[in-house]
Enzyme design. Structure first.
Site, PDB file in Angstrom:
ATOM      1  N   CYS A  28     -17.028  -2.952  -5.588  1.00  0.00           N
ATOM      2  CA  CYS A  28     -15.961  -3.918  -5.362  1.00  0.00           C
ATOM      3  C   CYS A  28     -16.421  -4.853  -4.270  1.00  0.00           C
ATOM      4  CB  CYS A  28     -14.660  -3.199  -5.050  1.00  0.00           C
ATOM      5  SG  CYS A  28     -14.038  -3.385  -3.422  1.00  0.00           S
ATOM      6  N   ARG A  60     -17.352   1.588  -1.767  1.00  0.00           N
ATOM      7  CA  ARG A  60     -16.087   2.317  -1.928  1.00  0.00           C
ATOM      8  C   ARG A  60     -16.150   3.436  -2.974  1.00  0.00           C
ATOM      9  NH1 ARG A  60     -11.251  -2.113  -1.416  1.00  0.00           N
ATOM     10  NH2 ARG A  60     -10.100  -0.384  -0.611  1.00  0.00           N
ATOM     11  N   PRO A  61     -16.895   4.500  -2.696  1.00  0.00           N
ATOM     12  CA  PRO A  61     -16.961   5.603  -3.663  1.00  0.00           C
ATOM     13  C   PRO A  61     -15.664   6.418  -3.720  1.00  0.00           C
ATOM     14  CG  PRO A  61     -18.253   6.108  -1.702  1.00  0.00           C
ATOM     15  CD  PRO A  61     -17.682   4.744  -1.495  1.00  0.00           C
ATOM     16  N   VAL A  62     -15.607   7.373  -4.664  1.00  0.00           N
ATOM     17  CA  VAL A  62     -14.391   8.198  -4.800  1.00  0.00           C
ATOM     18  C   VAL A  62     -14.710   9.692  -4.691  1.00  0.00           C
ATOM     19  CG1 VAL A  62     -13.025   6.546  -6.135  1.00  0.00           C
ATOM     20  CG2 VAL A  62     -14.599   8.077  -7.333  1.00  0.00           C
ATOM     21  N   ASP A  63     -15.871   9.994  -4.081  1.00  0.00           N
ATOM     22  CA  ASP A  63     -16.283  11.392  -4.003  1.00  0.00           C
ATOM     23  C   ASP A  63     -15.258  12.291  -3.320  1.00  0.00           C
ATOM     24  OD1 ASP A  63     -17.045   9.697  -1.849  1.00  0.00           O
ATOM     25  OD2 ASP A  63     -18.345  11.251  -1.022  1.00  0.00           O
ATOM     26  N   LEU A  64     -14.585  11.781  -2.289  1.00  0.00           N
ATOM     27  CA  LEU A  64     -13.623  12.629  -1.575  1.00  0.00           C
ATOM     28  C   LEU A  64     -12.419  12.964  -2.460  1.00  0.00           C
ATOM     29  CD1 LEU A  64     -13.472  11.112   2.040  1.00  0.00           C
ATOM     30  CD2 LEU A  64     -15.071  12.742   1.074  1.00  0.00           C
ATOM     31  N   ASP A  84      -7.532  -3.922   7.496  1.00  0.00           N
ATOM     32  CA  ASP A  84      -6.822  -4.950   6.723  1.00  0.00           C
ATOM     33  C   ASP A  84      -6.311  -6.110   7.587  1.00  0.00           C
ATOM     34  OD1 ASP A  84      -7.299  -3.579   4.415  1.00  0.00           O
ATOM     35  OD2 ASP A  84      -5.274  -2.778   4.187  1.00  0.00           O
ATOM     36  N   ARG A 100      -1.773 -11.024  -4.746  1.00  0.00           N
ATOM     37  CA  ARG A 100      -1.873  -9.569  -4.940  1.00  0.00           C
ATOM     38  C   ARG A 100      -1.138  -8.834  -3.827  1.00  0.00           C
ATOM     39  NH1 ARG A 100      -7.382  -7.491  -4.590  1.00  0.00           N
ATOM     40  NH2 ARG A 100      -6.076  -5.651  -4.577  1.00  0.00           N
ATOM     41  N   ASN A 136       0.806  -1.217   0.000  1.00  0.00           N
ATOM     42  CA  ASN A 136       0.000   0.000   0.000  1.00  0.00           C
ATOM     43  C   ASN A 136       0.842   1.270   0.000  1.00  0.00           C
ATOM     44  OD1 ASN A 136      -2.271  -1.517  -0.111  1.00  0.00           O
ATOM     45  ND2 ASN A 136      -2.983  -1.080   1.969  1.00  0.00           N
ATOM     46  N   ILE A 170     -14.920   0.539   8.896  1.00  0.00           N
ATOM     47  CA  ILE A 170     -14.375   1.219   7.700  1.00  0.00           C
ATOM     48  C   ILE A 170     -15.122   0.795   6.437  1.00  0.00           C
ATOM     49  CG2 ILE A 170     -12.291   1.739   6.356  1.00  0.00           C
ATOM     50  CD1 ILE A 170     -11.859   2.614   9.194  1.00  0.00           C
TER      51      ILE A 170
HETATM   52  C1  UD1 Z   1      -6.690   1.954   1.505  1.00  0.00           C
HETATM   53  C2  UD1 Z   1      -5.909   0.673   1.410  1.00  0.00           C
HETATM   54  C3  UD1 Z   1      -6.739  -0.510   1.884  1.00  0.00           C
HETATM   55  C4  UD1 Z   1      -7.284  -0.239   3.285  1.00  0.00           C
HETATM   56  C5  UD1 Z   1      -7.986   1.122   3.351  1.00  0.00           C
HETATM   57  C6  UD1 Z   1      -8.393   1.509   4.762  1.00  0.00           C
HETATM   58  C7  UD1 Z   1      -4.397   1.031  -0.434  1.00  0.00           C
HETATM   59  C8  UD1 Z   1      -4.004   0.680  -1.831  1.00  0.00           C
HETATM   60  N1  UD1 Z   1      -5.516   0.455   0.041  1.00  0.00           N
HETATM   61  O1  UD1 Z   1      -7.821   1.817   0.626  1.00  0.00           O
HETATM   62  O2  UD1 Z   1      -5.917  -1.673   1.894  1.00  0.00           O
HETATM   63  O3  UD1 Z   1      -8.208  -1.243   3.628  1.00  0.00           O
HETATM   64  O4  UD1 Z   1      -7.122   2.159   2.838  1.00  0.00           O
HETATM   65  O5  UD1 Z   1      -7.292   1.526   5.588  1.00  0.00           O
HETATM   66  O6  UD1 Z   1      -3.706   1.770   0.247  1.00  0.00           O
HETATM   67  N2  UD1 Z   1     -14.592   6.577   0.971  1.00  0.00           N
HETATM   68  C9  UD1 Z   1     -15.614   7.364   0.518  1.00  0.00           C
HETATM   69  N3  UD1 Z   1     -15.334   8.272  -0.477  1.00  0.00           N
HETATM   70  C10 UD1 Z   1     -14.081   8.398  -1.019  1.00  0.00           C
HETATM   71  C11 UD1 Z   1     -13.043   7.579  -0.527  1.00  0.00           C
HETATM   72  C12 UD1 Z   1     -13.335   6.676   0.477  1.00  0.00           C
HETATM   73  O7  UD1 Z   1     -16.751   7.284   0.965  1.00  0.00           O
HETATM   74  O8  UD1 Z   1     -13.905   9.231  -1.930  1.00  0.00           O
HETATM   75  C13 UD1 Z   1     -14.861   5.589   2.070  1.00  0.00           C
HETATM   76  C14 UD1 Z   1     -14.607   4.152   1.673  1.00  0.00           C
HETATM   77  O9  UD1 Z   1     -15.728   3.587   1.030  1.00  0.00           O
HETATM   78  C15 UD1 Z   1     -14.327   3.523   3.033  1.00  0.00           C
HETATM   79  C16 UD1 Z   1     -13.591   4.649   3.786  1.00  0.00           C
HETATM   80  O10 UD1 Z   1     -13.913   5.841   3.086  1.00  0.00           O
HETATM   81  O11 UD1 Z   1     -15.530   3.250   3.681  1.00  0.00           O
HETATM   82  C17 UD1 Z   1     -12.077   4.502   3.847  1.00  0.00           C
HETATM   83  O12 UD1 Z   1     -11.581   4.229   2.568  1.00  0.00           O
HETATM   84  P1  UD1 Z   1     -10.119   4.668   2.101  1.00  0.00           P
HETATM   85  O13 UD1 Z   1      -9.301   5.053   3.288  1.00  0.00           O
HETATM   86  O14 UD1 Z   1     -10.265   5.655   1.007  1.00  0.00           O
HETATM   87  O15 UD1 Z   1      -9.557   3.311   1.509  1.00  0.00           O
HETATM   88  P2  UD1 Z   1      -8.667   3.112   0.221  1.00  0.00           P
HETATM   89  O16 UD1 Z   1      -7.735   4.264   0.049  1.00  0.00           O
HETATM   90  O17 UD1 Z   1      -9.526   2.712  -0.912  1.00  0.00           O
END
Ligand code: UD1
Length: 426
Positions: free
Chosen positions: A123, A128-132, A313, A405, A23, A335
């Protein structure tokens, strides 16, 4: 296709070298997009996800050179050179295979003024959205459009420093924001930033490339944008999830193992939790030693939290441990939703687990029994291996590609400390 066969019951003894963190390696490789000069990364784990990121970078015209076959505990070396970018599009077929590829969005936008990256889509472990990620880039002045499943971001005149305030902690969004901000004009504040050690590692690498960053490891990161970044060399920090997984392997199987090339600080809350369930943990010069002799582990309850809390994790692995502990443990996942897919597989091995919303109630049993099980995701697969170490008889973990992976040469590492484990073709 491979499967892993484990014959349970062996105590573990010896040492396990810990690899570089997956990561950390993935965003560090993406940081190579930020400069035309070479970025050399060492201690890179040899993993499917890392090879995948290398292929993705090649599509953007990055010259990627891997040197040195990683020997056990000694990572490989990547030399990345993004001289002239030949593309800024990451297709659906790529991003759907590895969600972490979304982290190229920030650096592509910062370097080229535009990027088109597929939305990762759903997934296996929740929405797991990407709005942030997108809000952060918009705050930096980018125009962001969503069309036909793609994010199209542009900032033809460059990004501008801003205050980015995250409503909750996101590792990936903090990484994208940080990589975009280093080349933005002026000052950026990232408030409620993730404090995971992998963010610190990324920040240190960016600093070595000439970025001006303060506040790493705190919830408030400040960045003073620079015009350009330059060549650097950086060693990837050790993998705290791999570290925690092997620490739990010793706790579940019993024995005495030194984990080398890692540290206690890196695992945050995990060390104290393992002590509370009956493992002895002692720092050594090269890492730390985990010992469990005699009694069964005792139960403890836990909830997943952003760093320095207990990591999501390691939730599945800890559940395998609690499945054999004395007493009842409540494990709450805060999470990700739907991250209990290992539960039905552990039940096949004789575990007693009930899921109530975001909480799993685990009543420990004196011993698990070997079974055929299916790996559903990366961390879940390692929990099944751990359960297999403690189970009576033979366990077959199918769909091992999930493990590949994120765990470098897992069967070799466990085999050298005495586990009866082997990889077989299916
Ligand atoms: C990273 C790690 C993953 C770990 C996770 C939490 C990598 C490659 N992956 O994933 O192994 O399990 O951190 O420690 O480093 N969320 C939103 N909107 C967003 C982004 C996130 O709602 O735009 C939510 C996600 O759905 C989740 C939470 O925020 O519920 C935390 O996710 P995030 O910390 O972003 O995880 P990743 O970066 O995807």
């Amino acid at each position: 296709m491979y499967k892993i066969r484990i014959r349970g019951g062996a105590r573990l003894k010896g040492e396990i070298p810990i690899s570089g963190a997956k990561n950390a390696a993935l965003p560090l490789m993406a940081a190579g997009l930020l400069t035309g000069e070479p970025l050399v990364l060492t201690n890179v784990p040899k993993l499917a996800d890392v090879a995948f990121m290398a292929d993705l970078l090649r599509l953007f015209g990055v010259d990627v050179e891997w040197t040195g076959e990683a020997s056990l505990g000694q990572g490989g070396r990547y030399r990345l050179r993004a001289g002239t970018l030949q593309g800024t599009t990451a297709d659906y077929d790529i991003v759907r295979k590895m969600r972490a590829s979304f982290v190229v969005l920030g650096p592509l936008l910062a370097r080229a003024g535009e990027a088109k990256v597929s939305l990762p889509g759903g997934c296996a472990i929740g929405a797991r959205p990407v709005d942030l990620h997108l809000k952060a880039l918009e705050a930096l002045g980018a125009t962001v459009e969503l069309t036909e499943g793609y994010v199209i971001a542009s900032a033809p005149k460059g990004l501008k420093g801003a205050v980015i305030e995250f409503p909750f902690v996101s590792v990936g969004a903090t990484e994208n924001a940080l990589m975009a901000a280093v080349l933005a004009e002026g000052r950026t504040v990232i408030a409620n930033a993730a404090r995971e050690p992998e963010i610190g590692d990324l920040g240190r690498c960016l600093s070595a490339m000439g970025a001006k960053i303060t506040g790493l490891g705190t919830p408030r990161i400040e960045v003073e944008g620079v015009d350009r970044l330059h060549a650097a060399e950086h060693s990837v920090l050790p993998d705290r999830i791999e570290t925690g997984t092997y620490a739990m392997a010793v706790a579940i199987a019993g024995g005495e193992v030194e984990l080398t090339g890692t540290s206690l600080e890196l695992v945050g809350a995990v060390a104290d939790l393992l002590k509370s369930v009956g493992a002895e943990i002692a720092a050594t010069k090269r890492g730390f030693k985990v010992t469990r002799n005699g009694y069964r582990p005792v139960s403890a309850s836990v909830e997943t939290q952003p760093f320095p809390g207990f990591p999501t994790d390691l939730q599945a692995q800890f559940m395998a441990l609690m499945a054999t502990a004395e007493g009842v443990s409540r494990i709450r996942e805060t999470i990700f939703e739907n991250r209990f897919m290992h539960v039905p597989e552990l039940l096949r091995m004789g575990a007693d687990i009930k899921v109530d919303g975001d909480t799993a109630i685990v009543t420990g049993v004196p011993s698990l029994t070997g079974a055929q099980v299916m790996a559903t995701d990366l961390r879940a697969s390692s929990s099944l291996v751990l359960a297999g170490l403690a189970a009576e008889g033979e366990t077959i973990v199918n769909r091992v590609y999930h493990l590949d992976r994120g765990f470098e040469r897992l069967e070799e590492k466990l085999g050298r400390v005495g586990a009866d484990i082997e990889r077989l073709p299916t």
